[in-house]
Design an enzyme around this catalytic site. Structure first.
Site, PDB file in Angstrom:
ATOM      1  N   CYS A  18      -5.296  18.358 112.402  1.00 24.37           N
ATOM      2  CA  CYS A  18      -3.982  18.662 111.867  1.00 24.37           C
ATOM      3  C   CYS A  18      -3.670  17.727 110.714  1.00 24.37           C
ATOM      4  O   CYS A  18      -4.363  16.727 110.510  1.00 24.37           O
ATOM      5  CB  CYS A  18      -2.903  18.522 112.945  1.00 24.37           C
ATOM      6  SG  CYS A  18      -3.121  19.626 114.357  1.00 24.37           S
ATOM      7  N   GLY A  45      -5.453  22.364 108.799  1.00 24.59           N
ATOM      8  CA  GLY A  45      -4.861  23.252 109.791  1.00 24.59           C
ATOM      9  C   GLY A  45      -4.300  24.498 109.163  1.00 24.59           C
ATOM     10  O   GLY A  45      -3.594  24.418 108.159  1.00 24.59           O
ATOM     11  N   ASN A 119      -1.057  14.359 114.732  1.00 15.32           N
ATOM     12  CA  ASN A 119      -2.463  14.680 114.485  1.00 15.32           C
ATOM     13  C   ASN A 119      -3.285  13.898 115.496  1.00 15.32           C
ATOM     14  O   ASN A 119      -3.308  12.668 115.464  1.00 15.32           O
ATOM     15  CB  ASN A 119      -2.851  14.294 113.055  1.00 15.32           C
ATOM     16  CG  ASN A 119      -4.352  14.345 112.801  1.00 15.32           C
ATOM     17  OD1 ASN A 119      -4.868  13.611 111.976  1.00 15.32           O
ATOM     18  ND2 ASN A 119      -5.059  15.206 113.509  1.00 15.32           N
ATOM     19  N   GLY A 120      -3.920  14.597 116.417  1.00 13.04           N
ATOM     20  CA  GLY A 120      -4.737  13.916 117.416  1.00 13.04           C
ATOM     21  C   GLY A 120      -4.702  14.636 118.737  1.00 13.04           C
ATOM     22  O   GLY A 120      -4.359  15.818 118.821  1.00 13.04           O
ATOM     23  N   TYR A 262     -16.958  15.480 107.098  1.00 15.48           N
ATOM     24  CA  TYR A 262     -16.539  16.875 106.955  1.00 15.48           C
ATOM     25  C   TYR A 262     -15.043  17.082 106.749  1.00 15.48           C
ATOM     26  O   TYR A 262     -14.632  17.857 105.893  1.00 15.48           O
ATOM     27  CB  TYR A 262     -16.989  17.660 108.196  1.00 15.48           C
ATOM     28  CG  TYR A 262     -16.582  19.114 108.197  1.00 15.48           C
ATOM     29  CD1 TYR A 262     -17.066  19.995 107.232  1.00 15.48           C
ATOM     30  CD2 TYR A 262     -15.713  19.610 109.162  1.00 15.48           C
ATOM     31  CE1 TYR A 262     -16.686  21.343 107.236  1.00 15.48           C
ATOM     32  CE2 TYR A 262     -15.336  20.948 109.171  1.00 15.48           C
ATOM     33  CZ  TYR A 262     -15.836  21.803 108.203  1.00 15.48           C
ATOM     34  OH  TYR A 262     -15.454  23.117 108.204  1.00 15.48           O
TER      35      TYR A 262
END
Length: 490
Positions: A18, A45, A119-120, A262
């Protein structure tokens, strides 16, 4: 699960996490800058997007499903008044795929208005949810972000915002980078091991927090620095600066190495390292470890491009006659969720997305460079495409180690049973995907390229050793909470 999400051309890669944003400006509305920053983080996202603002008196919110451009109309943004804002783009790693889990999550309570973007992934969210529910908290979603918000709201009834965050940090375990808005104060928080990225930047009339520095660039700002692991950053309400509170100290970090490989945009900077140059160095290391003399080196677009460039440069430096060339053309108008009801259609999906450039590969030995392989399904189809275009031999080189275990820290990854490298050697995988040879990059090469020790990187998907305790997996590392004693992990 979204149709096509488990079988599209991106299926052989770990799936994005995210993106979070926080903006505090002097006197202009923060909604449009937040919207633009979310656009810059769209790669992190695509399921939903949202913004919450505060005008000094009340909170305003808009969330929607789909890409940023689909989730917002211009009128939606104009209605989000206030010089403080947080935003979010979501790829679900915990919780359903529906609007109830779209972020930021916001709530009004006796202690004021609270908004939170995450985010996580928490590894103890279920236990915390049960504890909070037993205390009378009612939940509207099954995501872990709401768990954090409820815990923080409870603490804010008795403490100031810094102390409340500190208490919540002692209770939540896992990976998180958060942007928080308490009334019109914007804060950024990074987990004690720094697993998820978060940076702070300066604008002409304020400050911004974001998952990646590319979002700051988009706003015409200057990157100040990474938010430190375990650090709480509090932006001033008038946009004049920020305060730092180091709430938790750990002996080691656990940065996700896939950010370099990535996830992050190539033009982003992580810990003073430009991601594009790190990937080029990884390509050079890949040649040093597993180079094969072929006529052409070609990337899988777009993620393999920097790797292939560095690989070809290293090969040419050693006198190899290899040529770097684009051998696969990407159709950028095929979305991630196009419908693929049958296996035949799923195989067709790769041809819809990628088409070989015959003049690049016909009659030549080819090395195809990609960043990772998860299940191997797309890799075999890519090899078939290149062979059908006339390649005499197809070698595959991967700019990451074999993925042998799931990720519990916020990456949408396959189960261990689905991972092609979990129980196969590179030689067996090469045979399965139809390649003449296959080699991966070593973890030691990655640590050298990013300038960190293996102890400071999270490589659980490669080693099976995780920074936090996961049932059935490795024990977590010791973390020192200097001001608040953390409870034992479940």
């Amino acid at each position: 699960m979204t149709r096509g999400r488990d079988s599209g051309p991106e299926f052989d890669h770990p799936t994005e996490k995210c993106g979070v944003v926080g903006v505090s400006l002097e006197d202009r509305d923060a909604a449009f800058p937040t919207y633009y920053a979310l656009y810059a983080l769209q790669h992190r996202g695509q399921e939903s997007a949202g913004i919450v603002t505060h005008d000094g008196f009340q909170q305003h919110q808009h969330v929607g499903m789909g890409l940023v451009g689909d989730a917002f109309e211009e009128a939606d943004i104009e209605d989000l008044v206030g010089s403080a804002a947080i935003g979010h783009v979501r790829y679900p790693t915990a919780g359903s795929v529906d609007k109830s889990c779209a972020q930021p999550f916001s709530v009004s309570f006796k202690g004021g208005a609270l908004g939170l973007s995450h985010n996580g992934n928490l590894v103890n969210a279920d236990d915390l949810r049960d504890d909070l529910a037993a205390s009378g908290h009612a939940f509207t979603s099954d995501g872990d972000t709401e768990v954090i918000a409820h815990d923080l709201a409870r603490n804010l009834l008795d403490d100031d915002i810094v102390s409340a965050v500190e208490t919540t940090m002692s209770r939540i375990h896992g990976s998180y980078s958060l942007t928080i808005m308490h009334d019109d104060t914007v804060l950024g928080l990074r987990d004690p091991l720094g697993n998820r990225p978060l940076v702070v930047g300066e604008l002409e009339d304020g400050y911004v927090l974001a998952s990646e520095s590319a979002a700051i660039d988009t706003l015409g700002g200057e990157l100040v620095r990474d938010v430190r692991p375990g650090e709480l950053v509090v932006l001033h309400e008038d946009g004049s600066g920020f305060d730092s509170h180091q709430l938790v100290a750990a002996d080691n970090t656990a940065h996700c190495f896939f950010e370099y490989v990535y996830f992050a945009r190539p033009d982003s900077v992580i810990d003073d390292e430009l991601v594009y140059e790190v990937r080029r160095e990884l390509g050079r290391q890949l040649w040093a470890e597993a180079g094969v003399d072929s006529d052409v080196v070609m990337p899988v677009p777009d993620s393999g491009r920097a790797f292939a460039s560095g690989y070809a440069e290293a090969a040419q430096d050693e006198g190899a006659s290899v040529e770097f060339a684009e051998g696969l053309m990407k159709n950028r108008y095929v979305g991630r969720t196009f419908i693929m009801p049958t296996q035949e259609a799923r195989e067709q999906a790769v041809r819809l997305k990628l088409n070989p450039i015959r003049s690049t590969v016909e009659g030549k030995t080819v090395t195809v460079i990609d960043d990772s392989i998860v299940r191997g399904t797309t890799s075999s189809q890519l090899v078939d495409l290149v062979r059908e275009a006339g390649a005499e031999a197809v070698h595959v080189r991967i700019g990451a180690p074999p993925i042998e275990a799931p990720c519990y820290m916020g990456i949408d990854m396959a189960t261990r049973e689905e991972l092609i490298a979990a129980d196969r050697t590179p030689e067996e995988i090469a045979d399965e995907i139809g390649a003449d040879s296959l080699s991966y990059l070593s973890l030691s090469a990655i640590t050298a390229a990013v300038g960190k020790s293996e102890a400071d990187l999270c490589a659980g998907c490669v080693t099976g050793e995780y920074p936090y305790d996961v049932p059935g997996e490795a024990r977590d590392r010791d973390i020192d909470h200097p001001a608040v004693d953390a409870p034992a992990h479940d």
